[in-house]
Design a protein around this motif. Structure first.
Motif, short mmCIF file in Angstrom:
data_model
loop_
_atom_site.label_atom_id
_atom_site.label_comp_id
_atom_site.label_asym_id
_atom_site.label_seq_id
_atom_site.Cartn_x
_atom_site.Cartn_y
_atom_site.Cartn_z
N ASP A 95 0.83 -1.21 0.00
CA ASP A 95 0.00 0.00 0.00
C ASP A 95 0.87 1.26 0.00
OD1 ASP A 95 -2.41 -1.36 -0.03
OD2 ASP A 95 -2.54 -1.46 2.16
N ASP A 99 1.31 4.30 -2.97
CA ASP A 99 1.22 5.75 -2.79
C ASP A 99 2.43 6.45 -3.39
OD1 ASP A 99 -1.20 5.50 -1.48
OD2 ASP A 99 -0.29 5.41 0.51
N ASP A 108 -3.22 9.72 -12.90
CA ASP A 108 -4.54 10.35 -12.87
C ASP A 108 -5.51 9.41 -12.14
OD1 ASP A 108 -5.27 8.31 -14.67
OD2 ASP A 108 -4.89 9.58 -16.42
N ASP A 109 -6.77 9.82 -12.00
CA ASP A 109 -7.74 9.04 -11.22
C ASP A 109 -7.95 7.65 -11.81
OD1 ASP A 109 -8.01 11.16 -9.52
OD2 ASP A 109 -9.82 11.96 -10.49
N LYS A 110 -8.02 7.58 -13.13
CA LYS A 110 -8.25 6.29 -13.77
C LYS A 110 -7.07 5.35 -13.53
CE LYS A 110 -9.24 4.22 -18.28
NZ LYS A 110 -9.45 4.48 -19.73
N GLN A 111 -5.86 5.87 -13.65
CA GLN A 111 -4.68 5.04 -13.42
C GLN A 111 -4.59 4.62 -11.95
OE1 GLN A 111 -1.79 7.89 -15.05
NE2 GLN A 111 -1.19 6.34 -16.56
N ARG A 112 -4.95 5.52 -11.06
CA ARG A 112 -4.89 5.20 -9.63
C ARG A 112 -5.85 4.04 -9.31
NH1 ARG A 112 -2.41 6.96 -4.60
NH2 ARG A 112 -3.42 5.57 -3.12
N LYS A 113 -7.05 4.07 -9.85
CA LYS A 113 -8.01 3.00 -9.59
C LYS A 113 -7.52 1.68 -10.18
CE LYS A 113 -12.07 6.00 -9.30
NZ LYS A 113 -13.37 6.38 -9.91
N GLN A 114 -6.92 1.74 -11.35
CA GLN A 114 -6.39 0.53 -11.96
C GLN A 114 -5.26 -0.05 -11.10
OE1 GLN A 114 -4.71 1.12 -15.85
NE2 GLN A 114 -4.45 -1.08 -16.26
N GLU A 116 -4.90 0.33 -7.88
CA GLU A 116 -5.48 -0.22 -6.66
C GLU A 116 -6.10 -1.59 -6.91
OE1 GLU A 116 -8.18 2.81 -5.43
OE2 GLU A 116 -6.62 4.04 -4.47
N ARG A 117 -6.70 -1.78 -8.10
CA ARG A 117 -7.26 -3.10 -8.43
C ARG A 117 -6.15 -4.15 -8.52
NH1 ARG A 117 -10.69 -0.05 -11.92
NH2 ARG A 117 -9.30 -0.47 -13.69
N ASP A 120 -5.07 -4.99 -4.97
CA ASP A 120 -6.06 -5.85 -4.29
C ASP A 120 -5.97 -7.29 -4.81
OD1 ASP A 120 -6.96 -3.72 -2.81
OD2 ASP A 120 -8.61 -3.23 -4.18
#
Length: 351
Positions: A95, A99, A108-114, A116-117, A120
Motif C-alpha cells: 500500500d 502511494d 490520474d484518477d483512472k490510473q490510480r483505480k487501476q 489499486e485493483r 487488491d
C-alpha cells in the motif's frame, strides 16, 4: 640488494617484496569487488551471514532482516478460535509503495483505480498462498519454538554431536521458511512489475524505475541515496568497500587507511567462520586445519603489518600526497607553532 643488518632498517629487497605484497593483496580485494559489481543481480551477502558460526554468530544473524520469518509471517487467531497466517508486513508495504508510485509517476484518477485493483488482486493471491500453506507454516513455528527451547537448554553444556544436530536443525528450519519468504518476495516483485507495465504510459515509463522496499522488514532507518532496502545497502557496502580497499592497495593511495579497512573486513570474516575445533559445523578437511589462525587471519596480520609501514610512499600515489600535501602542511604548522623567544616578545612589545 641484501637485507640490512640493522634491526630497525630494511634493504631494497625487503622494500620491493613488501610493495609486491601490498599489490598482491590489493588485487585479491579488487577482483572480489569487481566480480560482485559484475554479478550484482545475483550477489547477496545474506547466504554467507546465515552460515556464521561460533560465539559471534548472533551478531551476524541480526544483520539479516527477519532471518526466521517471525515478522513477515504472523499467526492470528480468528473468531472461531482457529489460527490463520497473515503477512501484514507485505500488504502494508505494498500500500505504501502504491502511494509512492502514484506520486512519482503523477497518476490520474483512472490510473490510480487501476493500480489499486492490481494491488487488491495480489493481496488476494497472497492470502490464498498463505491459506494453502497454513498447516506447514504452523508446524514450522512449533518446530522453531521447540528448537529455541532446546538450544537454550543445551547452551555451553551440550555434547559435540548434540551441537551438530542443532546446527543441522537450524539450517533445515531456515531453508523451510526461506521457501515461503522467497515466494512472497517474488509475488511482490511481480506486483511491482505489473504496476509498471499495465498502468503507466510510455511517457511515464521514461522517468525510469522507482525503487522501493516491498516488505516492511526491508525499510531503512534513514533514507540512503540509490538504495531502497536493507539487503541492498548491505550488498553495496560489501561490494564497494572491497573495491575501494583493492584500488587503494593497488595504487598505493591512502595505503594505511586501505590496509586497516582490509584488516577490519577480514576480522569480520574470521568472526563469522570462527576457526576453533569445538565450533560446529566442522570445517571440511579439504580446506585444511586451523586453530584460530587460518588463511584469513594470516592475510589480516599481513595487512596490519603493511599499515605500519610506508609502503604507499615507496611505490604509489602516497609519495605525491606525502610530498605535495602532508609535508607542506606539516612545515606550515611547524612555523605557526614555533615558541616565541623572550627577546622576540620584548621587541614586539616595544614596537
Amino acid at each position: 640488494m641484501v637485507l640490512n643488518r640493522s634491526s630497525f632498517q630494511i634493504g631494497l629487497t625487503a622494500v620491493v617484496l613488501l610493495v609486491l605484497l601490498r599489490v598482491t593483496i590489493g588485487w585479491h580485494f579488487l577482483y572480489e569487488g569487481v566480480w560482485k559489481i559484475a554479478n550484482s543481480d545475483t550477489f547477496s551477502a545474506e547466504p554467507f551471514l546465515t552460515q556464521a558460526k561460533g560465539p559471534f554468530a548472533p551478531l551476524f544473524y541480526s544483520m539479516i532482516p527477519d532471518i526466521d520469518g517471525r515478522e513477515r509471517l504472523q499467526v492470528v487467531k480468528d473468531k472461531a478460535g482457529g489460527q490463520t497466517i497473515q503477512a501484514p508486513a507485505y500488504t502494508r508495504a505494498w500500500d505504501k509503495a502504491l502511494d509512492r508510485f502514484a506520486a512519482y509517476y503523477r497518476l490520474d484518477d483512472k490510473q490510480r483505480k487501476q493500480a489499486e485493483r492490481i494491488c487488491d488482486q495480489y493481496k488476494k493471491n497472497l492470502d490464498a498462498y498463505l491459506a494453502e500453506h497454513r498447516q506447514d507454516i504452523l508446524g514450522y513455528f512449533d518446530s522453531l519454538d521447540r528448537f529455541v527451547r532446546e538450544e537454550r537448554g543445551s547452551r555451553n553444556q551440550g555434547a559435540h554431536f548434540q551441537r551438530e544436530r542443532l546446527w543441522e536443525r537450524q539450517q533445515a528450519l531456515r531453508a523451510e521458511v526461506n521457501g515461503w519468504l522467497r515466494a512472497m518476495d517474488a509475488m511482490g516483485d511481480h506486483y511491482w512489475k505489473a504496476l509498471y507495465e499495465e498502468v503507466l504510459t510510455p511517457a511515464q515509463r521514461g522517468r525510469g524505475r522507482l525503487k522501493v522496499a516491498l516488505v516492511e522488514t526491508q525499510y531503512l532507518p534513514v533514507p540512503v541515496p540509490f538504495v531502497a532496502t536493507r539487503s541492498d545497502l548491505l550488498n553495496k557496502t560489501v561490494t564497494y568497500a572491497l573495491t575501494l580497499i583493492g584500488l587503494g592497495l593497488m595504487a598505493g593511495c591512502l595505503t594505511r587507511l586501505a590496509a586497516l579497512g582490509g584488516a577490519g573486513f577480514l576480522a569480520f570474516v574470521v568472526m563469522t567462520q570462527w576457526p576453533w575445533p569445538t565450533v560446529v559445523p566442522k570445517t571440511p578437511e579439504i580446506v585444511g586445519h586451523a586453530l584460530l589462525v587460518d588463511k584469513n587471519f594470516v592475510e589480516m596480520m599481513a595487512l596490519l603489518a603493511l599499515a605500519a609501514l610506508p609502503v604507499g610512499r615507496w611505490a604509489g600515489l602516497d609519495y605525491f600526497l606525502y610530498h605535495g600535501v602532508c609535508l607542506p602542511m606539516r612545515n606550515m604548522c611547524g612555523c605557526c607553532c614555533k615558541p616565541v623567544s623572550k627577546t622576540t616578545a620584548g621587541d614586539a612589545a616595544a614596537a
